[in-house]
Design an enzyme around this catalytic site. Structure first.
Site, mmCIF file in Angstrom:
data_model
loop_
_atom_site.group_PDB
_atom_site.id
_atom_site.type_symbol
_atom_site.label_atom_id
_atom_site.label_comp_id
_atom_site.label_asym_id
_atom_site.label_seq_id
_atom_site.Cartn_x
_atom_site.Cartn_y
_atom_site.Cartn_z
ATOM 1 N N HIS A 63 1.629 4.628 -1.929
ATOM 2 C CA HIS A 63 2.697 4.559 -2.933
ATOM 3 C C HIS A 63 2.174 4.891 -4.327
ATOM 4 C CE1 HIS A 63 6.086 2.247 -0.719
ATOM 5 N NE2 HIS A 63 5.405 3.003 0.126
ATOM 6 N N ASP A 64 0.909 4.612 -4.585
ATOM 7 C CA ASP A 64 0.319 4.986 -5.864
ATOM 8 C C ASP A 64 0.220 6.507 -5.980
ATOM 9 O OD1 ASP A 64 -0.994 4.623 -8.387
ATOM 10 O OD2 ASP A 64 -2.911 4.985 -7.399
ATOM 11 N N VAL A 67 3.432 8.774 -6.576
ATOM 12 C CA VAL A 67 4.105 8.703 -7.879
ATOM 13 C C VAL A 67 3.052 8.918 -8.969
ATOM 14 C CG1 VAL A 67 5.499 7.292 -9.442
ATOM 15 C CG2 VAL A 67 5.817 7.080 -6.968
ATOM 16 N N HIS A 188 1.219 4.006 10.050
ATOM 17 C CA HIS A 188 2.190 2.981 10.473
ATOM 18 C C HIS A 188 1.656 2.156 11.648
ATOM 19 C CE1 HIS A 188 5.911 5.169 8.579
ATOM 20 N NE2 HIS A 188 5.143 4.551 7.693
#
Length: 317
Positions: A63-64, A67, A188
């Site tokens: 996620h870092d 973005v 996942h």
């Protein structure tokens, strides 16, 4: 093309190349040779108390990087009127930030002002995989920390409801291929998902079907038991594969069996090229591990806009 434009183009190419070359597994060899070891110890200690830490760290790094590039912006706390990335809707469930804080504190004692928060996160993600029985690798280092973090920009993250076209575009915008998409989705194998992330497949799927017909019927029934239509249990959900604390290729095997959670997982079977890769990694854990290392290094090298080393990963100076 005039001489000025040509010089400008050459300068831009040089800058981009320099950014890529700046990352090196040996970046801290002279300035903080214990950096890897210190981060590994922080992850190990946290894992001994909480088995969900590896999945949290791997997801946090992803996620870092998606973005503003890999610049540690996901670690920044909201301040005043600015709502930071970690408080954006897709990141509300991120946790284990304390692991990065603990590693940073130990690093500041050993070699103050040297190791960036972005590098700590990249190292911690590697350790999360390795300490869960997955592969290890030499992490290229030298990222700098960014100062900007905006919750609204978390809209750029790929959603669990994305179809294959949306995934292709989202990953492609970051220089990642369809092969990278399939391989990184294998992350996942670690973790847990709340009902809200896959509710769309269980209730009112479309005008003809209540439940996504690609779901294995017995698997769908078990998910419905945990996530009823008007679920009121805040933390209800399901593990992402059958061996939630082990890094392996079970995710791909379950995907082929119709036992994946997200629409974005099922989407990997929508086109022949990605479906073939799913089958390949379902049949060979070794092939998956080799590919995962390459794709992780590629993803964790997405250039960020950082230009400093934060002394506190949660705030700028």
């Amino acid at each position: 093309m005039n001489a000025h434009m040509l010089n400008l183009l050459v300068m831009v190419i040089f800058v981009v190349s320099f950014d890529v070359q700046a990352l090196s597994p040996h970046y801290y060899d002279q300035t903080c040779p214990q950096a890897d070891h210190i981060v590994t110890n922080a992850v190990k200690k946290a894992m001994s108390n909480d088995k969900t830490v590896p999945a949290a760290l791997l997801r946090m790094h992803f996620h870092d990087c998606f973005v503003r590039g890999c610049d540690g912006s996901v670690l920044l706390d909201s301040k005043g009127k600015n709502k930071a990335e970690k408080d954006g809707p897709p990141n509300i469930s991120l946790h284990a930030f304390y692991v990065i804080d603990n590693a940073k504190k130990a690093l500041e004692e050993q070699c103050p002002g040297i190791v960036s928060c972005a590098d700590i996160l990249s190292l911690a993600a590697r350790d999360a995989v390795a300490l869960s029985g997955g592969p290890t690798w030499a992490v290229p280092k030298g990222r700098k920390d960014g100062r900007i973090s905006k919750a609204i920009e978390t809209r750029q993250l790929p959603a669990p409801t994305f179809n294959i076209s949306q995934l292709r575009q989202n990953f492609g915008q970051r220089g990642l291929s369809m092969h990278d998409l399939v391989v990184l989705s294998g992350g996942h194998t670690l973790g847990f998902a709340h009902c809200s992330s896959f509710q769309n497949r269980l209730h009112n799927f479309n005008t003809q079907k209540e439940i996504d017909p690609t779901l294995n019927p017995s698997f769908a029934a078990s998910l419905e038991g945990v996530c009823p239509a008007h679920n009121k249990v805040k933390n209800a959900g399901s593990t992402l594969d059958g061996t939630v604390t082990s890094f392996d290729n079970i995710y791909y095997k379950m995907l082929i069996q119709g036992k994946s959670l997200f629409s974005s997982d099922e989407a990997l079977l929508a086109v022949p090229s990605t479906k073939k890769l799913v089958a390949k990694y379902a049949s060979s854990n070794e092939e998956f591990e080799r590919a995962f290392v390459k794709s992780m290094i590629k993803m964790s090298s997405i250039s960020g806009n950082g230009n400093e080393v934060r002394l506190n990963c949660r705030r700028v100076r």
